[in-house]
Design an enzyme around this catalytic site. Structure first.
Site, PDB file in Angstrom:
ATOM      1  N   GLU A 105       1.186  -3.329  -4.750  1.00 27.93           N
ATOM      2  CA  GLU A 105       2.421  -2.656  -4.619  1.00 27.93           C
ATOM      3  C   GLU A 105       2.993  -2.984  -3.229  1.00 27.93           C
ATOM      4  O   GLU A 105       2.396  -3.482  -2.238  1.00 27.93           O
ATOM      5  CB  GLU A 105       2.277  -1.096  -4.538  1.00 27.93           C
ATOM      6  CG  GLU A 105       1.841  -0.671  -5.812  1.00 27.93           C
ATOM      7  CD  GLU A 105       1.116   0.744  -5.677  1.00 27.93           C
ATOM      8  OE1 GLU A 105       1.190   1.614  -6.829  1.00 27.93           O
ATOM      9  OE2 GLU A 105       0.735   1.441  -4.705  1.00 27.93           O
ATOM     10  N   CYS A 118       7.023  -2.797   3.355  1.00 23.79           N
ATOM     11  CA  CYS A 118       5.623  -2.879   3.716  1.00 23.79           C
ATOM     12  C   CYS A 118       4.933  -3.722   2.220  1.00 23.79           C
ATOM     13  O   CYS A 118       4.926  -3.367   1.319  1.00 23.79           O
ATOM     14  CB  CYS A 118       5.296  -1.234   3.357  1.00 23.79           C
ATOM     15  SG  CYS A 118       3.518  -1.032   3.684  1.00 23.79           S
ATOM     16  N   CYS A 125      -9.428  -3.278  -1.738  1.00 17.88           N
ATOM     17  CA  CYS A 125      -9.629  -3.792  -0.313  1.00 17.88           C
ATOM     18  C   CYS A 125     -11.101  -3.440  -0.298  1.00 17.88           C
ATOM     19  O   CYS A 125     -11.835  -2.629  -0.573  1.00 17.88           O
ATOM     20  CB  CYS A 125      -9.022  -2.917   0.820  1.00 17.88           C
ATOM     21  SG  CYS A 125      -9.421  -3.211   2.505  1.00 17.88           S
ATOM     22  N   CYS A 129     -12.462   2.048   3.978  1.00 20.14           N
ATOM     23  CA  CYS A 129     -12.036   3.359   4.675  1.00 20.14           C
ATOM     24  C   CYS A 129     -12.006   4.620   3.679  1.00 20.14           C
ATOM     25  O   CYS A 129     -11.379   4.524   2.753  1.00 20.14           O
ATOM     26  CB  CYS A 129     -10.836   3.124   5.325  1.00 20.14           C
ATOM     27  SG  CYS A 129     -10.832   1.619   6.346  1.00 20.14           S
ATOM     28  N   CYS A 132      -8.695   6.485   2.455  1.00 20.65           N
ATOM     29  CA  CYS A 132      -7.596   5.188   1.790  1.00 20.65           C
ATOM     30  C   CYS A 132      -7.621   5.046   0.334  1.00 20.65           C
ATOM     31  O   CYS A 132      -8.896   4.793   0.001  1.00 20.65           O
ATOM     32  CB  CYS A 132      -7.704   4.031   2.572  1.00 20.65           C
ATOM     33  SG  CYS A 132      -6.675   2.598   1.700  1.00 20.65           S
ATOM     34  N   CYS A 343       1.589   6.219   3.669  1.00 23.23           N
ATOM     35  CA  CYS A 343       0.392   5.634   3.996  1.00 23.23           C
ATOM     36  C   CYS A 343      -0.884   6.164   3.535  1.00 23.23           C
ATOM     37  O   CYS A 343      -1.006   7.391   3.346  1.00 23.23           O
ATOM     38  CB  CYS A 343       0.292   5.763   5.790  1.00 23.23           C
ATOM     39  SG  CYS A 343       1.389   5.027   6.674  1.00 23.23           S
TER      40      CYS A 343
END
Ligand code: SF4
Length: 351
Positions: A105, A118, A125, A129, A132, A343
């Protein structure tokens, strides 16, 4: 399958032009068509001879990935979904690992006279974390420079973008080669010719690669800090174990951020986790004397996560305490929450 031209730097385009029997200056012409005029087909490169275009087309294509979907937020933010199963087959054909599934995205955020993109650098990933959504889906693969640059040329606002933040899906320093190549294309005079001041790379602090980035790039840096206490930070960010935040800050202190280049620290606030006076004071001590800014970010509630969103007035108190300690602190306006574009919310999925 044809080879993609997008994502190639000038040196590589010179080799392409050479091979196609084109004159030396044709490489710059091709770069201009790819990165300034953002054409989708070689046939549109009209200042290259017909024979030259035919020679190129026999082996190459422009190869930008196009978004399969775009959703708009009530605040003007737009989220683009780039599919992996596109006409180019495996989007990681050029130097990346094979992606298993999913999509990436990119989010366009308009603000006053700016339009910031962004961008994603990986699908999923591997940094894990806990707050997230991208981290939760695991790792599917690196994006090639072609895939990263595609995000810039394929969004509706391609000609009006003013800034870029590498804050989308993935840890950019975990895909350093492709991210740096994309940044080269963005900043080179033969490419997009953007000033490095228009680009910010956001990282959780992978120290050896961060050092390379600080040495090799002039783009801005944003560090995801989120907690000044190592043991607490490690609870949500496994990277803390290998690369403690104190070491990250110590490294950053060795570089000059008093001029054009800026460093900022992202601090997502979680109710009852990192919002106390003790945290504000420790954060101020950690960053004391460093030319920097702290951005406080409102947490967006995600499923199966122990912490909650913090009320605005508590955030404001935290901001004031940091400011009073001499740390320039701002609260970042939340954008695109209604389309899961804020975020920590990017997951590359439709739901
Ligand atoms: Fe990866 Fe960044 Fe999410 Fe951490 S916050 S899991 S580094 S995308």
């Amino acid at each position: 399958m044809k080879i993609r031209l997008i994502g190639k730097n000038l040196e590589e385009l010179k080799a392409v032009a050479d091979e196609a029997g084109l004159p030396g200056f044709a490489a710059r012409q091709i770069a201009d068509w790819l990165y300034r005029k953002k054409v989708r087909d070689i046939s549109a490169m009209t200042n290259i001879s017909k024979a030259g275009r035919d020679a190129l087309e026999s082996k190459y294509e422009v190869g930008a990935i196009l978004p399969s979907e775009c959703v708009s937020s009530s605040d003007g933010t737009k989220k683009y979904l780039f599919p992996v199963t596109c006409s180019h087959g495996n989007v990681f054909a050029e130097g990346g690992e094979r992606m298993e599934d999913g999509a990436v995205e990119a989010v366009m955020i308009p603000e006053d006279d700016r339009k910031t993109l962004c961008v994603s650098s990986q699908s999923g990933c591997r940094m894990g974390c806990r707050f997230c959504m991208t981290g939760r889906q695991g790792f599917h693969g690196h994006l090639s420079a072609a895939d990263i640059i595609s995000q810039f040329v394929a969004v509706d606002e391609a000609d009006g973008l003013t800034n870029a933040v590498f804050m989308g899906m993935g840890e950019p320093l975990d895909n350093y080669g492709n991210v740096m190549k994309a940044m080269e294309i963005l900043t080179a005079p033969w490419g997009f010719a953007w000033s490095p001041k228009r680009i910010t790379l956001s990282t959780i602090g992978v120290i050896p690669v961060l050092k390379r980035f600080l040495d090799e790039s002039r783009c801005h840096l944003a560090v995801s800090l989120h907690n000044p206490f190592g043991d607490e930070r490690q609870e949500l960010m496994p990277v803390q174990k290998a690369y403690p935040i104190t070491d990250v800050v110590e490294l950053i202190r060795r570089y000059d951020f008093s001029g054009q280049r800026r460093v900022s620290f992202e601090y997502t606030m979680f109710m009852g986790y990192n919002d106390s006076k003790r945290h504000a004071d420790a954060l101020a001590r950690l960053l004391k004397g460093l030319e920097c800014r702290v951005n406080l970010i409102r947490f967006h509630k995600i499923p199966d996560f122990p912490y909650d969103t913090i009320p605005d007035e508590l955030m404001e108190q935290f901001r004031k305490r940091l400011n009073a300690s001499g740390i320039v602190t701002t609260i970042r306006a939340s954008r695109g929450e209604d389309i899961l574009a804020a975020c920590g919310m990017l997951a590359g999925k439709h739901e």
